[in-house]
Design an enzyme around this catalytic site. Sequence first.
Site, short mmCIF file in Angstrom:
data_model
loop_
_atom_site.label_atom_id
_atom_site.label_comp_id
_atom_site.label_asym_id
_atom_site.label_seq_id
_atom_site.Cartn_x
_atom_site.Cartn_y
_atom_site.Cartn_z
N GLY A 14 1.37 -1.08 0.09
CA GLY A 14 0.07 0.01 0.05
C GLY A 14 1.17 1.42 0.09
CD GLN B 153 18.52 0.29 10.31
OE1 GLN B 153 19.22 -1.09 10.75
NE2 GLN B 153 18.11 1.64 10.70
CB CYS C 88 -20.79 -0.31 -18.74
SG CYS C 88 -20.76 -2.47 -19.20
CD GLN D 132 -26.21 -3.32 -19.73
OE1 GLN D 132 -26.03 -4.27 -18.50
NE2 GLN D 132 -25.45 -3.77 -20.62
CG HIS E 276 -16.29 0.15 -18.17
ND1 HIS E 276 -16.36 0.14 -17.41
CD2 HIS E 276 -16.46 -1.08 -19.22
CE1 HIS E 276 -17.37 -0.56 -16.64
NE2 HIS E 276 -17.51 -1.44 -17.95
CD GLU F 97 -14.86 3.78 -16.23
OE1 GLU F 97 -15.56 4.21 -17.35
OE2 GLU F 97 -14.99 2.34 -15.78
N1 GLN Z 1 -23.14 -6.28 -15.77
C1 GLN Z 1 -23.68 -6.37 -16.79
C2 GLN Z 1 -23.31 -6.41 -17.72
O1 GLN Z 1 -23.03 -7.62 -17.71
C3 GLN Z 1 -22.83 -4.91 -16.69
C4 GLN Z 1 -21.44 -4.55 -17.15
C5 GLN Z 1 -20.92 -3.79 -16.60
O2 GLN Z 1 -21.08 -2.01 -15.86
N2 GLN Z 1 -19.25 -3.41 -16.85
O3 GLN Z 1 -24.13 -6.48 -19.31
#
Ligand code: GLN
Length: 710
Positions: free
Chosen positions: A104, A287, A482, A486, A641, A643
């Site tokens: 960490g 050490q 993601c 949905q 994603h 990000e």
């Molecule tokens: N659970 C959803 C899927 O499998 C979204 C996956 C996610 O957000 N990475 O499609």
Amino acid sequence: MPPQPPSTSGINDHTHRDSSSHAPSHRNEQPLITTRSDAGRNDSSRSDPSRSDSSRSDAARVSANALTTQHEGASESEFFSPIPRGYQRGFHKYVVVLGTVMSGLGKGIFSSSLAKMLKDKGLVVAPIKMEGYLNIDSGLLNPYRHGEVFVLEDGTECDMDLGTYERLLDQNLSAQNFTTSGRIFKEIIERERRGEYLGRDVQMIPHVTGEVKRKLRDLAVRGDGRRPADVVFVEVGGTVGDYENGFYIEALRELAFEEGPNSVCFVALTYIIEPPALGEQKSKAAQLGIKRLMEAGVQPHVIACRASNPCSDKILQKIAMFSNVPLRRVFSLHDRESIYMIPEELRQDGIDREILSLLNLHDRTDTSQEDEHREQWKQFVRRLTIPRTRNVTIGVMGKYSDLRDAYASIDKTLEHCSALLGCKVEARWLDTTATTDANVAKQLEGVDAVIVPGGFGMRGVDGKIAVVRYCRENSIPYLGICLGFQVAVIEFARNVLRLDAASSTEFDSQTFKTPYPVISELPEQKKIEGLGGTMRLGGQDVNITPGSLAQFLYQGRTVVRERFRHRYEVDPEFIPQLEAAGLIFSGRHPTRPIMQVLELPRPGSVIHRTPVELLSAEGSADPTLGHPVVAHPFFIGAQFHPELTSRPLRPQPFFAGLVAAALMKKYASSLDLADPSNADVRRWVMTASVSTSATLSGTPRTPRSTVQRA
Ligand code: GLN
């Protein structure tokens, strides 16, 4: 002018996952180290330390002698060191970062900062993280315990530290940049079953350690995917003394022995404690940690001391004295305001110079390139750390909201946007397990924009749907990632299309199956894509609809590449209805009906049809069925994603747009977009205002006749 790297012929194609697990071990390999007669063949005459006088040490001679006349698989040999084709002994160098005292400490950040410093000088770097655990990858690890699962372009699910490397190095990584003990043992067992050990008993030494060395040398040849590596950065997970990483350390000791002097630089990251009751720094734990490393036969060359405050001279001297490391190679690595300051401050302390000297690399560096990269980076850090007058709060509606590491890349991406747009971005991590339509307004009080991140399973989903509805109906800037994409579809189906109980088949139970599975699992789709497994993983092309908000954010591009990790997707059966009701799918799979970006029409755009019109056109007498869709300043969702691809100097566009929209929402009256100091904001704010006058003429529309009723 730095010397030219050796020819790249024989380097694996970058899409190649791992040659060692499939090919016969000798197919792509040279004999084990070189024999006396062919010693010159593999060595780089420019930089092989064994050729320089200074490096003709006893150790080098012992190493060279011990390794002559050996051949992989020779059953009488005590050595097992397969050398991949294209490997240039003496050309490739290694920096090994090992942690002592405790985990960490930010080993990944430290190691990637070192790699960045050398990359800035024009060297080709290739990092690898070696995990001690037995899982084959990080895909099934709980983010709550281990932090986010990072996904690479080639679909590898790995430790979040790989995200740190990609961001700091601005370099895409692959399966070869990550391994676990489990993967190494799996490969060995598969190799054993194929009879590749030629009748020998397979042992921890030399075979397991040999596999580790093989991986490192394979990576050296692969380099950054285009050029072989000048320097491989090896980060061993855990702490020296852990039972499970002992064989990695032994393998690295062997590697240093085989490669000879000036080829492997060991860097120990240690920790200086400062007990509050004493009020002073103590070096004993550090050490002892370093001694532990020396017991394993590894003498560190460089020591970095993590500490809350700058380490005193006395402490650094003690560490130098007890570890046989010259004082000029012992560094204080105290807490900084931002991790992005580390490369520059370590550079000022001279750690890069010391590493270059230890590895004989000074003549391969390019200082003008370094100056340019340094300046860009310094500007980024300046923008990140100057006091800001504007700030926005982004609500991140997660399941693991009490643990930031679970959403590390989102956190980092917001940081990139903060530097770009010159505002403080505060992420407020909010749990949605108790969120309802009745309390959502209260929960989102003071929030300027919302992200619903990725996730799995049913917990908190109803709360997320309530959040989406609130954002959609109240013009709160929204980014769904993601699962967040949905739930935006589910919310739209329920509240705009009035398909009550619309849901994802992911949330079906034994007792309840949704009548309207707007999101469902479509294995045949994946089969067509040839992805195998049950998840769609890794980089995929996305076609972007002309005229859409998505296209605006991507600066006019019509094909982009983003990273996926999902099992479920929009059921194509429902696409015509959703579109007819005003939902825009502005990113699609290039050939299949897989929806990858959604958005709502922006103010001023032509909304072709509402459900009310639609339903009455279909003969419904009840105009209260369905709500007309209302234009929205910034509402976007991505099945991928975003990000995962954001980089400090190139924030991901959906995030930049979201933060700009949040700024607009909060400061619309006082934000002078004509002011040149707001130029960057204006670039993205247009997404929230000016660009809204565009009509979505390019958006494919479904002819009325094909609209289905559920
Ligand atoms: N659970 C959803 C899927 O499998 C979204 C996956 C996610 O957000 N990475 O499609």
